[in-house]
Enzyme design. Structure first.
Site, PDB file in Angstrom:
ATOM      1  N   LYS A   1       0.836  -1.206   0.000  1.00  0.00           N
ATOM      2  CA  LYS A   1       0.000   0.000   0.000  1.00  0.00           C
ATOM      3  C   LYS A   1       0.872   1.258   0.000  1.00  0.00           C
ATOM      4  O   LYS A   1       0.592   2.221  -0.703  1.00  0.00           O
ATOM      5  CB  LYS A   1      -0.950  -0.007   1.216  1.00  0.00           C
TER       6      LYS A   1
ATOM      7  N   GLN B   1      -5.036  -1.839   9.404  1.00  0.00           N
ATOM      8  CA  GLN B   1      -4.889  -3.156   8.798  1.00  0.00           C
ATOM      9  C   GLN B   1      -5.443  -4.241   9.727  1.00  0.00           C
ATOM     10  O   GLN B   1      -5.132  -4.280  10.916  1.00  0.00           O
ATOM     11  CB  GLN B   1      -3.403  -3.430   8.479  1.00  0.00           C
TER      12      GLN B   1
ATOM     13  N   ASP C   1     -11.232   2.329   3.393  1.00  0.00           N
ATOM     14  CA  ASP C   1     -11.455   0.878   3.305  1.00  0.00           C
ATOM     15  C   ASP C   1     -12.928   0.565   3.056  1.00  0.00           C
ATOM     16  O   ASP C   1     -13.270  -0.558   2.659  1.00  0.00           O
ATOM     17  CB  ASP C   1     -11.065   0.201   4.632  1.00  0.00           C
TER      18      ASP C   1
HETATM   19  N1  GUN Z   1      -6.953  -7.253   5.862  1.00  0.00           N
HETATM   20  C1  GUN Z   1      -7.195  -7.973   4.721  1.00  0.00           C
HETATM   21  N2  GUN Z   1      -7.685  -7.171   3.764  1.00  0.00           N
HETATM   22  C2  GUN Z   1      -7.771  -5.935   4.289  1.00  0.00           C
HETATM   23  C3  GUN Z   1      -8.207  -4.683   3.766  1.00  0.00           C
HETATM   24  O1  GUN Z   1      -8.657  -4.544   2.622  1.00  0.00           O
HETATM   25  N3  GUN Z   1      -8.138  -3.629   4.625  1.00  0.00           N
HETATM   26  C4  GUN Z   1      -7.692  -3.754   5.895  1.00  0.00           C
HETATM   27  N4  GUN Z   1      -7.688  -2.661   6.659  1.00  0.00           N
HETATM   28  N5  GUN Z   1      -7.281  -4.904   6.407  1.00  0.00           N
HETATM   29  C5  GUN Z   1      -7.328  -5.988   5.602  1.00  0.00           C
END
Ligand code: GUN
Length: 291
Positions: A52, A96, A119
């Site tokens: 990211k 996350q 998200d």
């Molecule tokens: N864990 C697995 N996929 C994601 C996601 O798209 N966003 C976040 N914040 N955590 C995750």
């Protein structure tokens, strides 16, 4: 059979985003700014968050990484979320997942300002999406719909079967696929679905999002179906530099023979998920969701 190249499409979208950033800066604006909170040292989470940050750099976004050890308290984390909610220099942030067991993920998600929830996990964004209002849509469903659109795959009136009902993928995707812009007839299948093989075999568009490697076999797929594989299970491997490789939910060799389109793992849905977070951050920077 056409192999859907998510990596290529994501690259094209990244280029479009980078061009928008150049425009914003030319007009005297700041580049979009995304922050990520990472708790602990889970291998998968470390990898995803590093992607990211790298993606942000590639398109000219500003990024910030905030790290905590896994003994961080819920209180500390909520205080940081509050601080980021009020940070005017920040367009969006993510926490996350998964979080350590002593921290309520739901409480953390609900403490995020929906206007910065890139998200799309906050109930306000989920609710807005369900009734067709502008909203931040979670990255994987957003990316899958974009992929179908860019490949000009007919969805109107088609039977779409989604295997999996998670809050992050299956459930929001079922809403998007039934919306007026897409017009599919949607079935959400799950662990208690009766006659799963027949249900899947009825799909014009079959989306596997259960996290069980190789779950979808050739006998579950109709001739000419479109197959989208959301699976990204990490399997140990001595053949890769990293020591692991990704396995999809679809038994690729068996299924590819039967379908019209299929996404590979890796290189299909994954890159689209990554680019969707950038798209949401850009939408936030331009105030295009909440005006
Ligand atoms: N864990 C697995 N996929 C994601 C996601 O798209 N966003 C976040 N914040 N955590 C995750």
């Amino acid at each position: 059979m056409i192999l859907i190249d998510g990596k290529k499409i994501a690259g094209e979208i990244k280029k479009e985003i980078a061009e928008e950033v150049v425009k914003i800066r030319k007009n005297g604006g700041n580049p979009p700014h995304l922050a990520a909170i990472l708790v602990g040292h889970d291998g998968g989470s470390e990898t995803y968050v590093s992607y990211k940050i790298k993606d942000c750099e590639q398109v000219g976004f500003k990024s910030s990484l905030i790290r905590y050890d896994d003994d961080v308290t819920e209180e500390e984390l909520l205080a940081k979320v509050k601080e980021l909610n009020n940070d005017e220099g920040l367009d969006g942030f993510i926490v996350q997942l998964p979080l350590p067991k002593n921290i309520s993920e739901q409480k953390v998600i609900e403490s995020i300002n929906p206007r910065k929830d890139v998200d799309g996990f906050h109930p306000e964004n989920v609710g807005r999406m369900v009734i067709g209002l502008p909203s931040f849509v979670s990255a994987t469903p957003f990316g899958i719909v974009e992929l179908l659109k860019r490949y000009k795959i007919e969805t109107s009136g088609k039977n779409c079967v989604i295997v999996g009902r998670s809050n992050i993928v299956g459930r929001p995707l079922s809403v998007l696929m039934s919306q007026k812009a897409v017009n599919a007839t949607v079935t959400v299948a799950h662990s208690r679905t009766a006659n799963l093989v027949e249900v899947c075999r009825n799909a014009d568009i079959l989306i596997a999002a259960i996290g069980v490697p190789g779950f979808v076999k050739g006998n579950m797929v109709k001739e000419g179906a479109v197959v989208i594989d959301v699976g990204t299970t990490r399997i140990k491997s001595d053949k890769t530099k990293s020591g692991w490789k990704l396995k999809g939910d679809v038994l690729f060799d068996e299924v590819a023979e039967k379908c019209s389109y299929i996404t590979p793992v890796p290189g299909g849905v994954g890159p689209m998920t990554r680019v969707s977070l950038l798209q949401n951050t850009l939408l936030s920077a331009k105030n295009e969701i909440y005006k």
